[in-house]
Design an enzyme around this catalytic site. Structure first.
Site, short mmCIF file in Angstrom:
data_model
loop_
_atom_site.label_atom_id
_atom_site.label_comp_id
_atom_site.label_asym_id
_atom_site.label_seq_id
_atom_site.Cartn_x
_atom_site.Cartn_y
_atom_site.Cartn_z
N ASP A 11 45.15 36.57 37.26
CA ASP A 11 45.33 36.82 36.14
C ASP A 11 46.87 37.26 35.97
OD1 ASP A 11 46.03 37.96 33.46
OD2 ASP A 11 44.29 39.20 33.54
N TYR A 231 42.26 51.14 38.42
CA TYR A 231 41.65 50.10 37.80
C TYR A 231 43.05 49.01 37.38
CZ TYR A 231 39.59 47.18 34.13
OH TYR A 231 39.17 46.10 33.39
N LYS A 234 39.68 43.38 36.02
CA LYS A 234 38.38 42.93 36.90
C LYS A 234 38.75 42.15 37.64
CE LYS A 234 34.49 45.03 37.05
NZ LYS A 234 34.60 46.28 37.64
P1 13P Z 1 40.84 41.14 33.34
O1 13P Z 1 40.30 41.87 34.29
O2 13P Z 1 40.08 39.97 32.65
O3 13P Z 1 42.32 41.24 32.90
O4 13P Z 1 40.04 42.14 31.89
C1 13P Z 1 40.73 43.47 31.60
C2 13P Z 1 40.13 44.24 30.87
O5 13P Z 1 39.98 45.64 30.94
C3 13P Z 1 39.33 43.54 29.49
O6 13P Z 1 38.76 44.65 28.65
MG MG Z 2 43.61 40.51 31.82
MG MG Z 3 40.42 37.94 33.95
#
Ligand code: 13P
Ligand code: MG
Ligand code: MG
Length: 387
Positions: A11, A231, A234
């Site tokens: 990402d 964090y 994800k």
């Molecule tokens: P991603 O990991 O896909 O960027 O999503 C992060 C997120 O916190 C969505 O609410």
């Molecule tokens: Mg993202």
């Molecule tokens: Mg993502």
């Protein structure tokens, strides 16, 4: 001919939140990878699932080849520059380190790779998931490779009859990644006992038992929170599965994914919602960022990839998605109450952790003595770290 399939995704920024990459960023990643076709790479296909750009590459250099990994890293770096210039959200989100150090593993991008002697009619599926963790593949892969209720090939085909060997990784072990190797069906209950804990134990690879040198599956196992210590989004894992003949058939992967099993992820990486199978190049859902997975079916010959079949795009999947959406809507009705939110140990947001630590100090023991033991902090989570 020995071919390596390398699937690397990251990402590096998305439009208006964690939705999808801009066409310009996607074009840069695609152009950088396509440029290497005919030299470093044999072939490549670039797409996105939600806000993650997925590079599927074929070559003859084996897994962990530093030039292939650097190509992916550079494609993501250059894409990130564009994402920054466009003001995209989370530009460079998954590039957690400044310098490339020989391999993208440990730097942020997810990678799944497999080297094998190509069959005359090699068939494979590349899975790309968004808004979830590597354990999201545990249940569908268990059903496809170990449960004849879902995978009739285990009964009907002589070459699948011996079962498969599961390599399962403990992704949270303090001294590094540990792996256990368990054969199915003999150790089925042990495999199940581990795989049920999708935050801790993750299928890393699956191998044929009839043909022990033949790898069936490779899954990206890295957890971003373990790399970044906080964090940062994800993990959004990719996986490769070789299919047909000595492996389950493509369609034997359908019902396990149609289950829409509840997995961790979605909004702020801190909830449980069902995993929705979607066509490739689908934007993340405004409905609470429901976890999603896409599947590309390829035929391959001498490392050259066919045009992909978009395996979750045929009409049947509309009905599946409606059912998964209904499950998601029901779960969201209970808001922040577990299991709609993840348990404390898996909460990705530092804010609530700090809040709970503050509250902990306000507890008093019934006999008048103050203070219980601290409630503990999930690995490296401090303060509010919104992705
Ligand atoms: P991603 O990991 O896909 O960027 O999503 C992060 C997120 O916190 C969505 O609410
Ligand atoms: Mg993202
Ligand atoms: Mg993502």
């Amino acid at each position: 001919m020995r071919i390596t399939v390398s699937v690397i995704k990251a990402d590096i920024g998305s439009i208006g939140g964690h939705t999808l990459p801009s066409p310009e960023v996607l074009a840069i990643a695609r152009e950088r990878v396509e440029r290497a076709k005919g030299s470093l790479l044999i072939d490549a296909f670039v797409c996105h699932t939600g806000d993650d750009i997925c590079l599927s590459m074929t070559h003859t250099h084996g897994v962990d080849d530093s030039r292939v990994h650097e190509l992916a890293w550079q494609a993501f770096r250059e894409g990130t520059e564009k994402a920054k210039a466009q003001g995209l959200y989370g530009a460079g989100q998954d590039l957690l380190k400044d310098a490339f150090s020989g391999n993208v593993r440990g730097l942020g991008p997810a990678s799944a790779e497999m080297e094998f002697e190509e069959r005359p009619n090699e068939a494979l599926i590349i899975f790309a998931a968004d808004k979830t963790e590597p354990g999201a593949y545990n249940l569908p892969l268990y059903l496809a490779f170990a449960d004849p209720m879902y995978s009739p090939g285990l009964l009907l085909s002589e070459s699948l009859h011996d079962g498969f060997t599961f390599h399962i990784m403990d992704v949270n072990h303090t001294e590094g990644d540990r792996v256990i190797v368990l054969p199915a069906p003999e150790r089925l209950y042990d495999i199940a006992a581990l795989l049920r804990d999708t935050h801790q134990y993750v299928i890393e690879s699956i191998w044929s038992r009839r043909h022990p040198s033949e790898q069936a599956v490779a899954v990206a196992t890295s957890r971003l929170r373990n790399i970044a210590g906080r964090y940062v989004g994800k993990d959004d894992p990719v996986a490769i599965a070789r299919v047909q003949k000595i492996f389950p058939a493509t369609e034997e992967f359908g019902p396990p994914f149609a289950l829409g099993a509840f997995v961790a992820g979605d909004t702020r990486g801190s909830h449980n919602l069902p995993l929705m199978p979607v066509p490739i190049n689908t934007s993340a859902s405004t409905f609470f960022c429901v976890p999603m997975v896409s599947a590309l079916g390829f035929s391959m010959h001498n490392g050259i990839l066919s045009t992909p079949a978009d395996l979750f795009a045929d009409p049947f999947w509309h009905h599946v998605r409606d059912r998964v959406a209904a499950k998601a809507i029901e779960m969201r009705k209970q808001g922040f109450f577990e299991p709609a939110t993840l348990p404390y140990s898996e909460l990705e947001y530092g804010g609530i952790v700090v809040r709970l630590q503050r509250l902990d100090r306000e507890f008093t023991i019934r006999d008048g003595k103050a203070e219980g033991a601290p409630v503990g902090t999930p690995a490296g989570v401090e303060g509010d770290n919104p992705a």
